[in-house]
Design a protein around this motif. Structure first.
Motif, mmCIF file in Angstrom:
data_model
loop_
_atom_site.group_PDB
_atom_site.id
_atom_site.type_symbol
_atom_site.label_atom_id
_atom_site.label_comp_id
_atom_site.label_asym_id
_atom_site.label_seq_id
_atom_site.Cartn_x
_atom_site.Cartn_y
_atom_site.Cartn_z
ATOM 1 N N GLN A 1 -50.454 55.041 -42.436
ATOM 2 C CA GLN A 1 -51.066 54.524 -41.420
ATOM 3 C C GLN A 1 -52.136 53.579 -41.603
ATOM 4 O O GLN A 1 -52.420 52.876 -40.802
ATOM 5 C CB GLN A 1 -51.895 55.822 -40.558
ATOM 6 N N ARG A 2 -52.456 53.262 -42.847
ATOM 7 C CA ARG A 2 -53.557 52.347 -43.176
ATOM 8 C C ARG A 2 -52.843 50.938 -43.422
ATOM 9 O O ARG A 2 -53.604 50.000 -43.619
ATOM 10 C CB ARG A 2 -54.200 52.609 -44.285
ATOM 11 N N ARG A 3 -51.530 50.842 -43.676
ATOM 12 C CA ARG A 3 -50.729 49.477 -43.794
ATOM 13 C C ARG A 3 -50.189 49.331 -42.418
ATOM 14 O O ARG A 3 -50.306 49.865 -41.651
ATOM 15 C CB ARG A 3 -49.767 49.639 -44.963
ATOM 16 N N ARG A 4 -49.598 48.113 -42.308
ATOM 17 C CA ARG A 4 -48.694 47.556 -41.193
ATOM 18 C C ARG A 4 -47.332 47.403 -41.402
ATOM 19 O O ARG A 4 -47.080 46.815 -42.496
ATOM 20 C CB ARG A 4 -49.306 46.514 -40.600
ATOM 21 N N TYR A 5 -46.381 47.900 -40.644
ATOM 22 C CA TYR A 5 -44.847 47.852 -41.021
ATOM 23 C C TYR A 5 -44.349 46.931 -39.607
ATOM 24 O O TYR A 5 -44.695 47.116 -38.692
ATOM 25 C CB TYR A 5 -44.379 49.206 -40.815
ATOM 26 N N TYR B 1 -44.795 56.617 -45.740
ATOM 27 C CA TYR B 1 -45.499 55.810 -44.512
ATOM 28 C C TYR B 1 -46.660 56.150 -44.548
ATOM 29 O O TYR B 1 -47.527 57.124 -44.544
ATOM 30 C CB TYR B 1 -44.796 56.455 -43.157
ATOM 31 N N ALA C 1 -48.458 52.582 -37.191
ATOM 32 C CA ALA C 1 -49.132 51.330 -37.721
ATOM 33 C C ALA C 1 -48.036 50.134 -37.681
ATOM 34 O O ALA C 1 -47.360 49.747 -38.819
ATOM 35 C CB ALA C 1 -49.401 51.705 -39.434
ATOM 36 N N ILE C 2 -47.849 49.410 -36.820
ATOM 37 C CA ILE C 2 -46.865 48.236 -36.429
ATOM 38 C C ILE C 2 -47.494 47.132 -36.619
ATOM 39 O O ILE C 2 -48.729 46.761 -36.093
ATOM 40 C CB ILE C 2 -46.212 48.424 -34.997
ATOM 41 N N GLU C 3 -46.880 46.251 -37.373
ATOM 42 C CA GLU C 3 -47.443 44.932 -37.488
ATOM 43 C C GLU C 3 -47.076 44.341 -36.374
ATOM 44 O O GLU C 3 -46.112 43.843 -36.009
ATOM 45 C CB GLU C 3 -46.715 44.234 -38.829
ATOM 46 N N PRO C 4 -48.295 43.468 -35.853
ATOM 47 C CA PRO C 4 -47.922 42.579 -34.564
ATOM 48 C C PRO C 4 -47.310 41.206 -34.896
ATOM 49 O O PRO C 4 -47.234 40.589 -35.933
ATOM 50 C CB PRO C 4 -49.481 42.616 -33.936
ATOM 51 N N THR D 1 -47.093 50.505 -30.727
ATOM 52 C CA THR D 1 -48.175 49.783 -31.687
ATOM 53 C C THR D 1 -49.395 50.906 -31.600
ATOM 54 O O THR D 1 -50.249 50.782 -32.332
ATOM 55 C CB THR D 1 -48.509 48.389 -31.167
#
Length: 342
Positions: free
Chosen positions: A146-150, A144, A221-224, A217
């Protein structure tokens, strides 16, 4: 229970394995002063066909069964009181204020394999809407960052249980770790909140779709966006995954009800009006599940309204043996949705 006869870190891989050979399992309980000990669980249809255990001269009550691979939930009935297996470290809340034991037979890609492991976090969140602390379990995939989005999957528990059942009985972190290691799915975050049945449904829906989503969010790091947000699982407090997506389609792009207990009034409401579903839908229900007639009626309503959906029917009841058998397909379907929608 004799731990030499079972694999405590295993549960069934696929429904096909249920047709495999039988495995011997000895159940045992040291209770020299007990007058009667019964084995009660999924193997006895609970109280319908309890199995009388026999006491040996050493004060240990025993019985041996031949069971198919899979997960089996059980308890002992000792002189009129339920008792979990003191020799078995695998326990979970039974939904009635106590605990049951469970054993895991067989091996598969949900077991604890030698692969990179994600993190399973147990969090407490203060909800202003619900005016209480809420327990939320969160799975973060291995590596995991934090710099990317999941993408985010909400996974709901069943009636009278808690979110930790997807980790204890459901072994969801093992499933995710192994499927990710094999390349069968892409990484996503799973949120498993405990939903209290004393709360009104509108409050619960607002908490899940708005307050909890906003907090997740901020924490992770959650993708919106709805293309990266899905909801699946059972039915806590009459709040099926479909109800949540139906009432909040701007939040969820995919929904997968699992053995959903649709209330008759919910189905009447759905049947009485034109139904549109601006999200992907996949149903799961075992062919021996007592809720299957409700799911069949729900599927008929979707067909009548021209709503496209998938429906996975395989043998199984309202048990973790069945839910474990469809978890791989569920997680792959969610991953495929995230990949295609994005």
């Amino acid at each position: 229970m004799n731990p030499n006869l079972i694999g405590l870190q295993s549960v069934l891989k696929t429904q096909i394995e249920l047709a495999g050979g039988l495995l011997p399992v000895e159940f045992r309980l040291a209770a020299p002063l007990a007058r009667e000990v019964l084995l009660i669980g999924e193997m006895t249809d609970w109280q319908a066909r309890p199995i009388a255990m026999q006491r040996g001269t050493d004060g240990i009550w025993r019985t041996t069964l031949q069971l198919r691979p899979g997960q089996w939930i059980y308890k002992f009935w000792v002189d009129g009181a339920y008792v979990p297996d003191p020799e078995n470290p695998l326990t979970a809340a039974d939904g009635w204020g106590g605990e049951h034991s469970y054993l895991l037979l067989g091996d598969g890609d949900w077991a604890r394999h030698d692969v990179p492991h994600g993190d399973l976090l147990k969090l407490q969140m203060k909800s202003q809407l619900l005016e209480r602390q809420v327990e939320v379990s969160v799975y973060l995939p291995p590596g995991y960052d934090q710099r990317r989005r999941y993408p985010l999957l909400y996974l709901t528990h069943g009636h009278r249980t808690r979110a930790n059942q997807w980790a204890s009985n459901g072994l969801i972190d093992n499933f995710m770790d192994n499927l990710l290691a094999s390349g069968a799915i892409e990484p996503f975050v799973i949120a498993m909140p405990t939903i209290d049945g004393t709360q009104a449904l509108p409050q619960l829906e607002a908490f899940l779709a708005d307050e909890l989503y906003g907090q997740l969010t901020r924490w992770f790091a959650i993708e919106p966006g709805r293309a990266a947000t899905a909801v699946a699982g059972m039915t806590p407090h009459a709040l099926s995954a479909f109800n949540l997506a139906w009432h909040r389609p701007e939040r969820f792009g995919f929904v997968a009800p699992v053995s959903a207990f649709f209330l008759d009034e919910t189905l009447d409401e759905l049947d009485a009006q034109p139904l549109t579903a601006d999200f992907a839908v996949k149903l799961y229900c075992g062919t021996e599940d007592y809720v299957q007639p409700l799911n069949e009626r729900f599927a008929g309503i979707l067909r009548k309204n021209g709503v496209r959906f998938d429906y996975m029917r395989v043998a199984g009841g309202h048990t973790w043996r069945y839910w474990n058998s469809i978890t791989r397909d569920l997680l792959q379907t969610v991953s495929d949705f995230f990949k295609g929608a994005r």
